[in-house]
Design a protein around this motif. Structure first.
Motif, PDB file in Angstrom:
ATOM      1  N   SER A 138       0.834  -1.196   0.000  1.00  0.00           N
ATOM      2  CA  SER A 138       0.000   0.000   0.000  1.00  0.00           C
ATOM      3  C   SER A 138       0.874   1.253   0.000  1.00  0.00           C
ATOM      4  N   GLU A 139       1.990   1.226   0.742  1.00  0.00           N
ATOM      5  CA  GLU A 139       2.866   2.393   0.765  1.00  0.00           C
ATOM      6  C   GLU A 139       3.455   2.657  -0.611  1.00  0.00           C
ATOM      7  N   SER A 140       3.880   1.586  -1.225  1.00  0.00           N
ATOM      8  CA  SER A 140       4.496   1.711  -2.537  1.00  0.00           C
ATOM      9  C   SER A 140       3.510   2.286  -3.562  1.00  0.00           C
ATOM     10  N   TYR A 141       2.254   1.914  -3.444  1.00  0.00           N
ATOM     11  CA  TYR A 141       1.282   2.401  -4.425  1.00  0.00           C
ATOM     12  C   TYR A 141       0.806   3.811  -4.164  1.00  0.00           C
ATOM     13  N   THR A 142       0.811   4.205  -2.899  1.00  0.00           N
ATOM     14  CA  THR A 142       0.283   5.532  -2.579  1.00  0.00           C
ATOM     15  C   THR A 142       1.052   6.617  -3.327  1.00  0.00           C
ATOM     16  N   LYS A 143       2.329   6.370  -3.569  1.00  0.00           N
ATOM     17  CA  LYS A 143       3.155   7.300  -4.325  1.00  0.00           C
ATOM     18  C   LYS A 143       2.549   7.585  -5.702  1.00  0.00           C
ATOM     19  N   LEU A 144       1.919   6.556  -6.288  1.00  0.00           N
ATOM     20  CA  LEU A 144       1.389   6.691  -7.646  1.00  0.00           C
ATOM     21  C   LEU A 144       0.078   7.469  -7.680  1.00  0.00           C
ATOM     22  N   LEU A 145      -0.503   7.721  -6.495  1.00  0.00           N
ATOM     23  CA  LEU A 145      -1.754   8.482  -6.461  1.00  0.00           C
ATOM     24  C   LEU A 145      -1.574   9.906  -6.976  1.00  0.00           C
ATOM     25  N   ILE A 146      -0.348  10.405  -7.016  1.00  0.00           N
ATOM     26  CA  ILE A 146      -0.161  11.781  -7.466  1.00  0.00           C
ATOM     27  C   ILE A 146      -0.557  11.945  -8.943  1.00  0.00           C
TER      28      ILE A 146
ATOM     29  N   THR B 214       4.617  17.236  -3.816  1.00  0.00           N
ATOM     30  CA  THR B 214       3.725  16.319  -3.106  1.00  0.00           C
ATOM     31  C   THR B 214       4.517  15.372  -2.211  1.00  0.00           C
ATOM     32  N   GLN B 215       3.872  14.970  -1.147  1.00  0.00           N
ATOM     33  CA  GLN B 215       4.394  13.946  -0.247  1.00  0.00           C
ATOM     34  C   GLN B 215       3.249  13.015   0.094  1.00  0.00           C
ATOM     35  N   TYR B 216       3.544  11.750   0.281  1.00  0.00           N
ATOM     36  CA  TYR B 216       2.517  10.847   0.776  1.00  0.00           C
ATOM     37  C   TYR B 216       3.023  10.269   2.080  1.00  0.00           C
ATOM     38  N   VAL B 217       2.141  10.063   3.031  1.00  0.00           N
ATOM     39  CA  VAL B 217       2.582   9.486   4.300  1.00  0.00           C
ATOM     40  C   VAL B 217       1.689   8.319   4.669  1.00  0.00           C
TER      41      VAL B 217
ATOM     42  N   MET C 146      -6.815  11.671  10.309  1.00  0.00           N
ATOM     43  CA  MET C 146      -7.377  12.911  10.837  1.00  0.00           C
ATOM     44  C   MET C 146      -8.503  13.394   9.941  1.00  0.00           C
ATOM     45  N   ASP C 147      -9.448  14.115  10.522  1.00  0.00           N
ATOM     46  CA  ASP C 147     -10.466  14.794   9.745  1.00  0.00           C
ATOM     47  C   ASP C 147      -9.839  16.029   9.100  1.00  0.00           C
ATOM     48  N   SER C 148     -10.142  16.272   7.828  1.00  0.00           N
ATOM     49  CA  SER C 148      -9.386  17.299   7.094  1.00  0.00           C
ATOM     50  C   SER C 148      -9.644  18.718   7.611  1.00  0.00           C
ATOM     51  N   GLU C 149     -10.752  18.936   8.329  1.00  0.00           N
ATOM     52  CA  GLU C 149     -11.047  20.282   8.831  1.00  0.00           C
ATOM     53  C   GLU C 149     -10.709  20.423  10.316  1.00  0.00           C
ATOM     54  N   GLU C 150      -9.977  19.465  10.853  1.00  0.00           N
ATOM     55  CA  GLU C 150      -9.696  19.420  12.289  1.00  0.00           C
ATOM     56  C   GLU C 150      -9.088  20.733  12.786  1.00  0.00           C
TER      57      GLU C 150
ATOM     58  N   LEU D 153      -4.543  16.477   2.026  1.00  0.00           N
ATOM     59  CA  LEU D 153      -5.467  15.757   1.151  1.00  0.00           C
ATOM     60  C   LEU D 153      -5.616  14.322   1.649  1.00  0.00           C
ATOM     61  N   PRO D 154      -6.779  14.000   2.269  1.00  0.00           N
ATOM     62  CA  PRO D 154      -6.961  12.628   2.758  1.00  0.00           C
ATOM     63  C   PRO D 154      -7.197  11.655   1.603  1.00  0.00           C
ATOM     64  N   VAL D 155      -6.603  10.490   1.681  1.00  0.00           N
ATOM     65  CA  VAL D 155      -6.844   9.459   0.669  1.00  0.00           C
ATOM     66  C   VAL D 155      -7.118   8.140   1.379  1.00  0.00           C
ATOM     67  N   SER D 156      -7.869   7.271   0.709  1.00  0.00           N
ATOM     68  CA  SER D 156      -8.027   5.924   1.261  1.00  0.00           C
ATOM     69  C   SER D 156      -6.895   5.082   0.703  1.00  0.00           C
ATOM     70  N   VAL D 157      -6.160   4.459   1.599  1.00  0.00           N
ATOM     71  CA  VAL D 157      -4.941   3.752   1.202  1.00  0.00           C
ATOM     72  C   VAL D 157      -5.294   2.501   0.396  1.00  0.00           C
ATOM     73  N   GLN D 158      -4.568   2.308  -0.677  1.00  0.00           N
ATOM     74  CA  GLN D 158      -4.787   1.144  -1.543  1.00  0.00           C
ATOM     75  C   GLN D 158      -4.227  -0.107  -0.904  1.00  0.00           C
ATOM     76  N   HIS D 159      -5.064  -1.082  -0.719  1.00  0.00           N
ATOM     77  CA  HIS D 159      -4.559  -2.348  -0.184  1.00  0.00           C
ATOM     78  C   HIS D 159      -4.635  -3.425  -1.252  1.00  0.00           C
TER      79      HIS D 159
END
Lengths: 234, 227
Positions: free
Chosen positions: A7-15, B151-154, B188-192, B215-221
């Protein structure tokens, strides 16, 4: 565990889906920004632009690395990526997916100055870094390694230094002393610029990162304070 | 009895110091037993503490530190034995690794005092209209930087902290494009406005201090897609 890496690896591609923007730049966060890279956004249009993984040996250094990734978000590219993710095999990460999809069409960003890898200062040979992208395969480097020059031209340094841990993890001073770049002793006085720069990179990162005051941090110095009068006496 | 004995044994010779007298305080402090006990106890104490409160990574860090401490201690013993007063390490080890992750009093220090001053000046003129009139050369003035973004993703705390440091650098170095942080929607809620968790506090800090758009996203599993 595996699901998390995926999931971490793919989240990068969300951009690729950030179509609100004309262009976005992803940077791997285990890095130090030395200078802004705003000029990259003004490059001629191209769906994706990335540097090559110059530090690899043989043919793998012709692969693109996703540590610095300049992307024009688009629904079309995003759907291509999502279907590639669906079809990906277990060993395929974001780097493989991006290379499969864009290996022929992506533009090449110069790896000088965008991702300098911290391990470069410890490397025995700097040929791979000194080669410009257009001279891949050529033997002539035609340039001398100068750690100070390289550091001054770099805008973005990525921490990758096996076996040294990432700068927010604990490396004992003794271990770091063993691993730090050696001074060039060919001429006198010895040239320690690479060593100084490497140590600065780690100290700078650690000093910017949060300093947590917890029981662990209190107990270790405390045990030293308690035993130090003894040490001085003996 | 002893006094009498020594008088009998040698005329004029200095009596040897009695080995049986009670040790005075400095001697107690100097005893090897106490020294080692204190070192051992503190090592055990923080190992237990880390085990109870921290993640595996933190525990590993604590264990490494304990080993380093024990190693240094051993070296100092050797040094003392060789009658040198030079300790092998001039300053005590102050490891800068991360402590246990959750319920601790924590202090956040992001940059030196010098950069803090700069940052405070920065917050006076604000992020929205800063790029419109602030640009110095003409070419820059033509560019609409809000069409571009870093951009950064966490996903976890380690990388959340790194990403915010990266945005802090870009903010401090006066980079012009937007800054966008993708984060898992359950963090977190985006308007917190009043963040409760540590992760949420960091996110809000990034939004308010370094003008980062969240920007909240649902993580891809991957595994979810498989099943």
């Amino acid at each position: 565990m595996a699901a998390e890496t995926w999931s971490e690896s793919y989240t990068k591609l969300l951009i690729f889906n950030l179509t609100h923007y004309d262009r976005v730049l992803h940077l791997d966060s285990d890095s130090t920004v030395l200078e802004p890279m705003d000029e990259l956004f003004l490059l001629p249009p191209s769906p994706v632009a990335m540097p090559k993984a110059y530090w690899f040996d043989d043919d793998r250094r012709k692969l693109f690395t996703t540590g610095v990734m300049l992307v024009q978000p688009s629904e079309h590219e995003f759907s291509r990526i999502m279907s590639a993710v669906e079809a990906a095999r277990k060993e395929e990460y974001d780097m493989e997916i991006v290379n499969n999809l864009f290996g022929d069409s992506a533009d090449v960003l110069p790896h000088r100055p965008y991702p300098l890898v911290s391990g470069e200062f410890r490397a025995n040979s700097h040929e791979k870094y000194l080669r410009r992208p257009d001279s891949y395969g050529g033997d002539d480097v035609g340039e001398e390694w100068d750690a100070t020059d390289v550091f001054n031209e770099a805008k973005f340094v990525h921490f990758s230094d096996w076996p040294v841990a990432k700068p927010w993890r604990y490396n004992s001073p003794r271990f770091k002393g063993l691993q730090e770049p050696k001074c060039e002793k060919m001429f006198q006085p010895a040239d320690c610029s690479g060593q100084r720069i490497w140590n600065w990179l780690y100290e700078d990162f650690a000093s910017r990162r949060k300093v947590r005051v917890g029981l662990v941090q209190v107990l270790i110095p405390l045990s030293y304070v308690l035993t130090s009068p003894v040490r001085l006496r003996s | 009895m002893i006094v009498l004995g020594s008088k009998l044994a040698g005329a004029g010779a200095e009596p040897p110091p009695s080995p049986r007298r009670a040790p005075n305080l400095p001697e107690v402090l100097a005893s090897k037993l106490l020294r080692n006990t204190v070192a051992l106890l503190s090592a055990i104490a923080f190992a237990c503490y880390a085990f109870r409160h921290a993640s595996v990574a933190d525990f590993y860090a604590a264990a490494t530190a304990a080993a380093a401490l024990a190693y240094d201690h051993a070296l100092i013993e050797v040094g003392a034995g060789a009658m040198t007063k030079v300790s092998t390490r001039a300053t005590p080890v102050m490891p800068s690794f991360e402590g246990p992750s959750s319920p601790l009093p924590t202090t956040m220090i992001f940059a030196s005092a010098k950069t803090d001053e700069v940052r405070e000046e920065d917050t006076v003129d604000d992020s929205e209209d800063r790029w419109g009139d602030g640009s110095k050369d003409e070419e820059d003035a033509k560019v609409d930087w809000s069409r571009f973004a870093y951009t950064q993703y966490v996903t976890g705390i380690d990388y959340l902290c790194n990403s915010i440091m990266l945005f802090e650098s870009l903010h401090r170095l006066e980079s012009k494009p937007d800054r966008v942080l993708l984060y898992p929607s359950d963090m977190m809620d985006s308007e917190e406005m009043e963040p409760k968790t540590r992760d949420a506090r960091l996110l809000v800090q990034a939004r308010d201090k370094y003008a980062v758009k969240l920007l909240p996203v649902s993580v891809q599993h991957r595994d979810a897609a498989d099943s």
